[in-house]
Design a protein around this motif. Structure first.
Motif, PDB file in Angstrom:
ATOM      1  N   THR A 114       0.688  -1.473   0.131  1.00 49.52           N
ATOM      2  CA  THR A 114       0.481   0.173  -0.295  1.00 49.52           C
ATOM      3  C   THR A 114       1.391   1.658  -0.153  1.00 49.52           C
ATOM      4  O   THR A 114       1.780   1.183   0.496  1.00 49.52           O
ATOM      5  CB  THR A 114      -1.125  -0.166   1.370  1.00 49.52           C
ATOM      6  OG1 THR A 114      -1.699   1.050   1.275  1.00 49.52           O
ATOM      7  CG2 THR A 114       0.104  -0.189   2.563  1.00 49.52           C
ATOM      8  N   ILE A 119      -3.095   3.565   5.967  1.00 48.61           N
ATOM      9  CA  ILE A 119      -2.995   2.088   6.142  1.00 48.61           C
ATOM     10  C   ILE A 119      -1.427   1.530   6.410  1.00 48.61           C
ATOM     11  O   ILE A 119      -1.292   0.933   7.144  1.00 48.61           O
ATOM     12  CB  ILE A 119      -3.091   1.299   5.166  1.00 48.61           C
ATOM     13  CG1 ILE A 119      -3.971   1.244   3.925  1.00 48.61           C
ATOM     14  CG2 ILE A 119      -3.013  -0.374   4.976  1.00 48.61           C
ATOM     15  CD1 ILE A 119      -5.310   0.806   4.849  1.00 48.61           C
ATOM     16  N   GLU A 169      -0.705  -6.982   7.097  1.00 52.06           N
ATOM     17  CA  GLU A 169      -1.043  -5.335   5.508  1.00 52.06           C
ATOM     18  C   GLU A 169      -2.584  -6.115   4.902  1.00 52.06           C
ATOM     19  O   GLU A 169      -3.482  -5.200   4.364  1.00 52.06           O
ATOM     20  CB  GLU A 169      -0.321  -4.976   4.738  1.00 52.06           C
ATOM     21  CG  GLU A 169      -0.072  -4.405   3.862  1.00 52.06           C
ATOM     22  CD  GLU A 169       0.769  -4.542   2.451  1.00 52.06           C
ATOM     23  OE1 GLU A 169       0.758  -3.216   1.657  1.00 52.06           O
ATOM     24  OE2 GLU A 169       1.633  -5.237   2.570  1.00 52.06           O
ATOM     25  N   GLY A 177      -9.367  -0.707   3.171  1.00 49.79           N
ATOM     26  CA  GLY A 177      -8.041  -0.163   1.669  1.00 49.79           C
ATOM     27  C   GLY A 177      -9.018  -0.283   0.302  1.00 49.79           C
ATOM     28  O   GLY A 177     -10.209  -0.165   0.369  1.00 49.79           O
TER      29      GLY A 177
END
Length: 202
Positions: A114, A119, A169, A177
């Motif tokens: 990302t 994030i 993640e 996301g």
């Protein structure tokens, strides 16, 4: 431009800034409460005051929202997070009791997929809150987290830590996301799994 229009634009910018700051405020209060392990209303209120001071008196990058939030993935993430804390705590306690003089540490870099500040920050804080790993630096240009890792005995241990960070993640991207990063993450994970399939078959 008339003074009335200038005032209206200033109010609009203020509202937009407040909306963008809400996720950051919530996250700062959450981190404050978790670090102190005090969930009283007084501690939450004090954490909110500190968060407001930080947001208003320090130059922080704006928080960009993706426009999506998956509650199911969020519930799964919380469950995994609590499990990871208990497992890591037990592993560290066992290492400290059985071989305290042979414990080795390491510093590693973990590049993330990302490029969203929110994030990257979320993944970094979650990694730090799990015993045994601590984020000591972040390269914002490449979205790379640099970790101090406790109780490292082999290269395999370092790779395992990287996989844990990448798993975090993926979980965060699944929760909030952007659609583009979420689809790219799914495709990348699918390709990685397909490459492992022949090795498993052997």
């Amino acid at each position: 431009m008339s003074p009335m229009k200038r005032m209206k634009q200033a109010r609009d910018r203020s509202k937009l800034t407040l909306i963008n700051e809400v996720p950051l405020l919530v996250w700062l209060v959450f981190v404050w409460v978790v670090l102190w392990q005090n969930y009283s209303l007084g501690n939450i209120a004090f954490g909110l005051i500190l968060a407001l001071v930080i947001v208003n008196y320090f130059r922080l990058p704006p928080v960009e929202l993706s426009g999506r939030f998956n509650i199911w993935y969020a519930i799964l993430f919380v469950g995994d997070f609590i499990k990871d804390i208990f497992v890591a705590s037990f592993q560290l306690a066992w290492a400290a009791l059985t071989h305290p003089t042979r414990i080795k540490n390491a510093v590693i870099g973990v590049p993330l997929q990302t490029r969203q500040d929110l994030i990257v920050t979320f993944v970094g804080h979650v990694t730090t809150l799990i015993p045994g790993s601590l984020v000591i630096d972040v390269d914002r240009r490449t979205s790379t987290l640099y970790l101090h890792v406790f109780n490292v005995n082999s290269q395999q241990d370092l790779e395992e830590m990287r996989r844990k960070v990448w798993r975090t993640e993926r979980q965060v991207l699944s929760i909030m996301g952007t659609k583009e990063e979420y689809e790219a993450m799914k495709a990348q994970h699918k390709n990685a799994q397909s490459k492992k399939a022949p090795e498993v078959a052997k």
